[in-house]
Scaffold this active site. Structure first.
Site, short mmCIF file in Angstrom:
data_model
loop_
_atom_site.label_atom_id
_atom_site.label_comp_id
_atom_site.label_asym_id
_atom_site.label_seq_id
_atom_site.Cartn_x
_atom_site.Cartn_y
_atom_site.Cartn_z
N ARG A 107 32.61 29.15 1.45
CA ARG A 107 32.89 28.25 2.37
C ARG A 107 33.50 28.83 3.83
O ARG A 107 34.47 29.59 3.60
CB ARG A 107 33.64 27.18 1.94
CG ARG A 107 33.81 26.02 3.02
CD ARG A 107 34.15 24.97 2.20
NE ARG A 107 35.67 25.06 1.83
CZ ARG A 107 36.39 23.78 1.44
NH1 ARG A 107 35.91 22.50 1.40
NH2 ARG A 107 37.76 23.97 1.14
N GLY A 109 33.19 27.28 7.39
CA GLY A 109 33.71 25.74 8.20
C GLY A 109 33.49 24.72 7.45
O GLY A 109 33.92 23.62 7.88
N GLY A 110 32.88 24.75 6.44
CA GLY A 110 32.50 23.65 5.46
C GLY A 110 31.79 22.45 5.98
O GLY A 110 31.68 21.12 5.66
N HIS A 111 30.91 22.83 6.95
CA HIS A 111 30.13 21.67 7.30
C HIS A 111 28.79 21.66 6.92
O HIS A 111 27.96 20.60 7.37
CB HIS A 111 29.80 22.01 9.04
CG HIS A 111 31.11 21.62 10.05
ND1 HIS A 111 32.33 22.11 9.49
CD2 HIS A 111 31.24 21.01 10.83
CE1 HIS A 111 33.09 21.59 10.32
NE2 HIS A 111 32.47 21.05 11.18
N SER A 117 28.33 24.46 0.18
CA SER A 117 29.44 25.47 0.18
C SER A 117 30.71 25.11 -0.75
O SER A 117 31.78 25.95 -0.96
CB SER A 117 29.93 25.84 1.62
OG SER A 117 30.32 24.55 2.15
N HIS A 181 27.03 28.61 10.18
CA HIS A 181 26.34 28.35 11.65
C HIS A 181 25.64 29.60 11.83
O HIS A 181 24.38 29.17 12.25
CB HIS A 181 27.30 27.96 12.54
CG HIS A 181 26.76 27.40 13.91
ND1 HIS A 181 26.10 26.20 13.99
CD2 HIS A 181 26.95 27.94 15.03
CE1 HIS A 181 25.68 26.12 15.21
NE2 HIS A 181 26.25 27.03 15.99
N TYR A 187 22.45 26.74 17.29
CA TYR A 187 22.06 26.38 18.41
C TYR A 187 22.89 25.34 19.29
O TYR A 187 23.50 24.51 18.69
CB TYR A 187 20.65 25.86 18.71
CG TYR A 187 20.53 24.25 18.46
CD1 TYR A 187 20.68 23.67 17.08
CD2 TYR A 187 20.43 23.49 19.35
CE1 TYR A 187 20.95 22.48 16.84
CE2 TYR A 187 20.43 22.12 19.36
CZ TYR A 187 20.54 21.60 18.00
OH TYR A 187 20.57 20.28 17.52
N ASN A 474 19.99 24.66 9.05
CA ASN A 474 21.58 24.13 9.38
C ASN A 474 21.61 22.61 9.19
O ASN A 474 22.70 22.13 9.16
CB ASN A 474 22.05 24.81 10.83
CG ASN A 474 22.64 26.15 10.36
OD1 ASN A 474 22.96 26.38 9.48
ND2 ASN A 474 22.86 26.76 11.64
N TYR A 475 20.54 21.93 9.16
CA TYR A 475 20.52 20.66 9.13
C TYR A 475 20.16 20.26 7.48
O TYR A 475 19.14 19.87 7.32
CB TYR A 475 19.89 19.65 9.91
CG TYR A 475 20.25 19.80 11.60
CD1 TYR A 475 21.34 19.88 11.78
CD2 TYR A 475 19.32 19.56 12.72
CE1 TYR A 475 22.13 20.24 12.91
CE2 TYR A 475 19.88 19.37 13.85
CZ TYR A 475 21.09 19.94 14.06
OH TYR A 475 21.66 19.95 15.34
#
Ligand code: FDA
Length: 539
Positions: A107, A109-111, A117, A181, A187, A474-475
């Site tokens: 992990r 940023g955990g987003h 993650s 990311h 982006y 990333n989504y």
């Protein structure tokens, strides 16, 4: 008879459960012993290990979680969290996890939208890179080394500290971590000028499954290619990235123009589709669609916010808009001049005049329950098609839904779809992010909202890319396909893999087979190795 067999079954289940629990508890103890046995200084891990008995365990686990869907008491939790303070600790964590049957979730940023993650059904360790956040900016060579636990806000801040005319084309929300990311593409508003964050990475350091620390030269071009957009989690632990810094003007111009249905939003969105990807690459205008209360009569309506960064001055922007998109009616009063770093705060939603230090704050601005999906659009959606979307936005579950349309073109058209694993280049007019948020806890609320976004996604099918229906890693969206828990076949993984990576999926599988043939680094959407090759090579 019936009750006898069901009590027999319960007995077996209790036995199975308690034996798997006992096995996992034993793994956990042995794992901890292994760490202290293998660390050069037996205390070196004591400050960076958190188990459920430790009072800091929950705060550390929850600190960077973005999506409240994964904070409930029945979300699987890690047996151990390790927050390494030195890279030499990571090979030991990998070695002990492999020996004692623990999975690793890395992990930064955990987003991650689906919590990959920090959530796993199998016994697991979180390797949280939160302490790895040093950033070294070199304005002479226009490069920076960024450790993977840094956030993009920290990166932007450190660049601006050294230069007013350098920037970097990554995401909008400052708390996003560079570990996930950049390895998934990344982006932001300079995508039409400079491409993705991953297009601008020139070196990286990573620890592989054997605990070796590699840089671009020693990892080789195949692995270096794979981690720039193919998702880092399949290939190892990324320690840091070396990035190319890019020119930004001393002043940029920003605007946000809101138009409701009563103010011609449907025609404007329709027109935007055919002009936004053709503007000069200094101009990025995205659209955010939401349901709002009309300022006129307080009734609900749909609003399209035209939200823009222009890498230049107001006069050039106004004449450009007058030529290519006069219907929006952009006026001088809509435009604000500011530095690039101030524009970072503007797009992150901070008020004008906010101190730049907020970029160093890793606490999320808001945390909600959410589910997201992505789509790519190659032909403008008809006005009828758009009106169908608006109708769905009037449904109850869409109270806090959003659709974000981000134009492509410019630099994105110039980069080959094979240059890095991210394949969505020329031929795409824009990308859509579908989002639904809610505040109510529990399964029922989650089910209602998730089912709404799935219906919206079905509705969109005729209007978006096909064969494959492309998506952005990333989504993260587990609806597009998942691996089996054990070893996944190429065929099963290609269901989601082709959507994220198109033909680059095959090269990612080849790289994975070379660097992690035993599939240690795995999750619900990790690249699988080809086991047949493994047998041939005798691994
Ligand atoms: P996190 O730590 O959750 O990791 C995500 C994935 O990467 C996981 O699979 C993880 O294991 C792996 N990983 C993380 N660190 C690693 C490392 N050091 N080595 C190996 N693997 C590693 N995207 C975008 O392109 N533009 C945008 O503007 C935004 N904006 C945005 C806003 C908000 C509020 C959210 C929640 C998300 C975004 N995103 C985005 C999506 C974001 O790019 C995506 O979720 C990233 O994967 C997040 O990276 P983190 O390191 O924060 O996530």
């Amino acid at each position: 008879m019936k009750s006898q067999s069901s009590s027999g079954l319960s007995f077996v289940l209790v036995l199975l459960f308690s034996s798997s629990w006992a096995a996992s508890a034993q793994n956990h103890e042995e794992f901890l012993q292994c760490l202290s046995l293998h660390s050069q200084n037996s205390n070196s891990f004591s400050q960076v290990i958190y188990t459920p008995n430790n009072s800091s365990y929950l705060p550390i686990l929850q600190f960077s979680i973005q999506n409240l869907r994964f904070t409930s008491s029945n979300t699987p939790k890690p047996t151990v969290i390790v927050t390494p303070s030195h890279e030499s600790q990571i090979p030991t964590v990998i070695k002990c996890s492999r020996t004692h049957g623990m999975q690793i979730r890395v992990r930064s940023g955990g987003h991650d939208y689906e919590g990959l993650s920090y959530v796993s059904e199998l016994p697991f360790v979180i390797l949280d890179m939160v302490i790895f956040k040093s950033i070294t900016v070199d304005t002479e060579t226009r490069t920076a080394w960024v450790q993977s636990g840094s956030t993009i806000g920290e990166l932007y801040y450190r660049i601006a500290e050294k230069s007013k005319v350098l920037g970097f084309p990554a995401g909008v929300c400052p708390t996003v971590g560079v570990g996930g990311h950049f390895s998934g593409g990344g982006y932001g508003l300079m995508l039409r000028k400079y491409g993705l964050a991953a297009d601008n990475i020139i070196d990286a350091r990573l620890i592989n499954v054997n605990g070796e620390i590699l840089d671009r030269k020693s990892m080789g071009e195949d692995l270096f290619w794979a981690i720039r957009g193919g998702g880092g989690a399949s290939f190892g632990v990324i320690l840091e990235w070396k990035i190319k810094l890019l020119s930004v003007p001393l002043d940029v111009t920003v605007f946000t123009v809101d138009k409701t249905l009563e103010q011609n939003a449907t025609n404007l969105v329709h027109k935007w589709q055919s002009v936004a990807s053709k503007f000069p690459e200094d101009l990025f205008i995205r659209i955010i669609i939401r349901r709002v209360n009309s300022t006129r009569d307080g009734k609900e309506t749909i609003q399209a916010s035209f939200n823009s960064l222009f890498l230049g001055g107001q006069d050039r922007l106004l004449s450009l808009m007058q030529k290519s998109f006069p219907e929006l009616g952009l006026a001088k009063e809509d435009c604000t001049k500011m530095s690039w770093i101030e524009s970072v705060l503007y797009f992150a939603g901070f008020p004008r005049g906010e101190s730049l230090e907020v970029l160093l704050d890793r606490t999320p601005l808001v945390r909600l329950y959410f589910k997201a999906k992505s789509d790519y659009v190659k032909e403008p959606i008809s006005k009828n098609g758009l009106e169908g979307i608006w109708r769905m936005f009037y449904e109850d579950e869409a109270e806090a839904a959003e659709m974000i349309l981000s134009p492509y073109g410019g630099k994105m058209d110039e980069i080959s779809e094979y240059a890095i694993p991210f394949p969505h280049r020329a031929g795409n007019l824009y990308k859509i992010q579908h989002l639904v948020y809610w505040e109510e806890e529990g399964e029922v609320a989650a089910e209602r909202h998730i089912s709404w976004i799935r219906r919206l996604y079905s509705y969109m099918a005729p209007y978006v890319s096909k064969f494959p229906r492309a998506a952005y890693i990333n989504y993260r969206d587990l609806d597009v396909g998942v691996n089996n828990q054990g070893n996944t076949s190429y065929a099963q993984a290609s269901i989601w893999g082709i959507k994220y990576f198109k033909n680059n999926f095959n090269r990612l599988v080849r790289v994975k087979t070379m660097v992690d043939p035993g599939n240690f680094f795995r999750n619900e959407q990790s690249i699988p190795p080809i086991s047949l090759w493994r047998k041939k090579k005798g691994d």
